[in-house]
Write an enzyme that holds these catalytic residues in place. Structure first.
Site, mmCIF file in Angstrom:
data_model
loop_
_atom_site.group_PDB
_atom_site.id
_atom_site.type_symbol
_atom_site.label_atom_id
_atom_site.label_comp_id
_atom_site.label_asym_id
_atom_site.label_seq_id
_atom_site.Cartn_x
_atom_site.Cartn_y
_atom_site.Cartn_z
ATOM 1 N N SER A 290 0.828 -1.212 0.000
ATOM 2 C CA SER A 290 0.000 0.000 0.000
ATOM 3 C C SER A 290 0.857 1.255 0.000
ATOM 4 C CB SER A 290 -0.959 -0.042 1.193
ATOM 5 O OG SER A 290 -1.841 1.046 1.165
ATOM 6 N N ASP B 123 -6.238 1.856 -3.793
ATOM 7 C CA ASP B 123 -7.554 1.466 -3.291
ATOM 8 C C ASP B 123 -8.197 2.589 -2.484
ATOM 9 O OD1 ASP B 123 -5.881 1.248 -1.085
ATOM 10 O OD2 ASP B 123 -6.712 -0.653 -0.385
ATOM 11 N N ASP C 37 -1.358 1.521 -3.742
ATOM 12 C CA ASP C 37 -2.068 0.457 -4.449
ATOM 13 C C ASP C 37 -3.422 0.932 -4.981
ATOM 14 O OD1 ASP C 37 -3.065 0.640 -1.826
ATOM 15 O OD2 ASP C 37 -3.562 -1.486 -1.703
ATOM 16 N N ASP D 297 -3.423 6.414 -3.139
ATOM 17 C CA ASP D 297 -2.294 5.834 -2.409
ATOM 18 C C ASP D 297 -1.593 4.813 -3.305
ATOM 19 O OD1 ASP D 297 -4.215 3.823 -2.303
ATOM 20 O OD2 ASP D 297 -3.873 3.339 -0.196
#
Length: 452
Positions: free
Chosen positions: A98, A246, A244, A242
């Site tokens: 992440s 999501d 990743d 961010d």
């Protein structure tokens, strides 16, 4: 005996590569994932970190050795992996850390239909198997190993999202997107292609070393570039993803951040227009405005603990249409109850482009109170400090306490929540009040007790 306690967290696997975990360990995780889920086929994706292709490939080999057919979708955002899990009906694994720094990597795992795998839903069992096999050696491969094939689902993912929020009829908008060298740089061009949007792309080059800033828009210093570009160019809004991709953060035409609570309320109102009387989940740190807006739009607000496994569990139990968190995670029933920042961003674009006013004016109706934001304090004794706060407030008139998640103290015109971090010696304080002066006073009083 092998100890994975440093890398197996409440919801995922995460640690420094290769000092805390490496490809041989990833291979064992792949085998254990298949064993625990009893899957005969799985889907795997990964982000742009340098270690991600090797780790995900090792996981695929481990899974295939246990007889599972593996579909590799390659570079993707976490919500694109959830889309693949949901649309293909397969358990999935996403290799990402992440927003963590470059030396980290991790695995977010889910069952078929993007159902979460956490400590109580399989992750503890996976850890136990990996620890056992690390010490005793991996089991012999099955007689018929599975296949490993590649598939590109980016176009299908974009089409699914565009089928949920129609942006074709909105007025033209100029939008700045800061991908932070993360996976938004991969997904945004395809999702936005052909829409009435003038896209100003910042840091779209996929680079897991994050050369421009950390891919963590929750930290104000990481959206400074986005804010400046919005102001300089006269854009209608800015979006920051961010690492990743999501989670999505929004800034208005003035470059001012729009609180995730305001976004939650805005999206809730739109979803309730489609699904009258629906249930909306919100965690206990979102603003008072969220349940107010849900009720005003004929919906049923349900308050829950912080954390995606709790939100997803509550959504599945209640049949909720939408869920939102203060950390900019947004969950949709139409997206297998999974979180997708991209779909939330599209709702914001649809709402803004469907009327003539600026974003600041549009969100003002959803941003009603003064808030402190999350304030972290390092403490030696989390339990003792929480007990001290409880003692200080429990006998006050007009004040109620609840311990759904940490300690929440509520009065007529303010509330605050204090929670212990699961991973660090921190207490996290969030305060909200009907005016700034009250918010400041309550914040200072609570901090004085927390910090002793």
């Amino acid at each position: 005996m092998t100890d994975l306690s440093q890398i197996v967290k409440a919801y995922d696997v995460r640690g420094v590569v290769p000092t805390q975990w490496d490809e041989p360990l990833a291979e064992l995780f792949g085998a254990a994932f298949v064993e625990v889920t009893a899957a005969d086929a799985i889907v795997i994706g990964h982000d742009m970190r340098p270690s991600s292709p090797g780790l995900s490939g090792a996981f695929a080999r481990g899974a295939a050795a246990r007889g599972a057919d593996v579909t590799e979708i390659g570079l993707c955002s976490t919500d694109e992996l959830y889309f693949a899990s949901g649309s293909l009906g397969l358990p999935g694994a996403m290799f990402t850390a992440s927003h963590n720094p470059a030396q980290y990597n991790g695995i977010k795992m889910c069952r078929a239909g993007a159902a979460p795998v956490g400590q109580d839903t399989g992750l503890a069992d996976i850890r136990a198997l990996v620890e056992r096999w690390s010490d005793e050696g991996a089991p012999e491969p099955v007689a018929e190993p599975g296949t490993i094939t590649q598939r590109d689902v980016l176009g299908d993912y974009a089409a699914h999202l565009r089928g949920l929020v129609d942006l074709s009829g909105i007025r033209p908008l100029k939008v700045v997107v800061d991908a932070g060298n993360g996976m938004g740089g991969h997904t945004v061009p395809t999702v936005f292609e052909g829409l009435p949007l003038e896209l100003d792309a910042m840091y779209f080059e996929l680079d897991g070393s994050f050369p421009n800033h950390e891919a963590n828009p929750l930290d104000p210093k990481n959206i400074v570039d986005l804010q400046a570009r919005v102001r300089e160019t006269g854009a209608d809004l800015g979006l920051a993803f961010d690492g990743d991709a999501d989670r999505c953060f929004v800034v208005d035409e003035n470059g001012d951040p729009v609180s995730p609570s305001a976004i939650t309320a805005l999206v809730a109102a739109r979803e309730l227009a489609k699904h009258p009387g629906g249930t909306v989940i919100h965690n206990l740190i979102t603003s008072w405005s969220v349940p107010e807006v849900v009720k005003e739009n004929g919906g049923n607000p349900v308050r829950t603990r912080v954390g995606h496994s709790f939100i997803k569990e509550e959504m599945a139990t209640t049949g909720a249409i939408f869920g939102g968190e203060h950390s900019a995670h947004y969950y949709f029933r139409d997206f297998w109850n999974a979180d997708t920042g991209m779909l939330a961003a599209m709702h914001v674009l649809a709402a803004l482009g469907g009327q003539q006013g600026p974003l600041s004016q549009l969100v003002a109706q959803y941003d009603r109170y003064a808030a402190s934001g999350e304030i972290n304090s390092t403490v030696d004794d989390q339990t003792g400090r929480l007990a001290a706060i409880k003692t200080a407030y429990e006998s006050r008139d007009g004040v109620t306490l609840d311990e759904l998640d940490g300690l929440t103290v509520t009065a007529d015109n303010w509330w605050f929540n204090v929670r212990a971090s699961n991973t660090e010696p921190l207490l996290r304080l969030n305060v909200e009040a009907r005016d700034t002066a009250t918010a400041d006073r309550v914040r200072d009083e609570a901090l004085a007790i927390i910090r002793g």
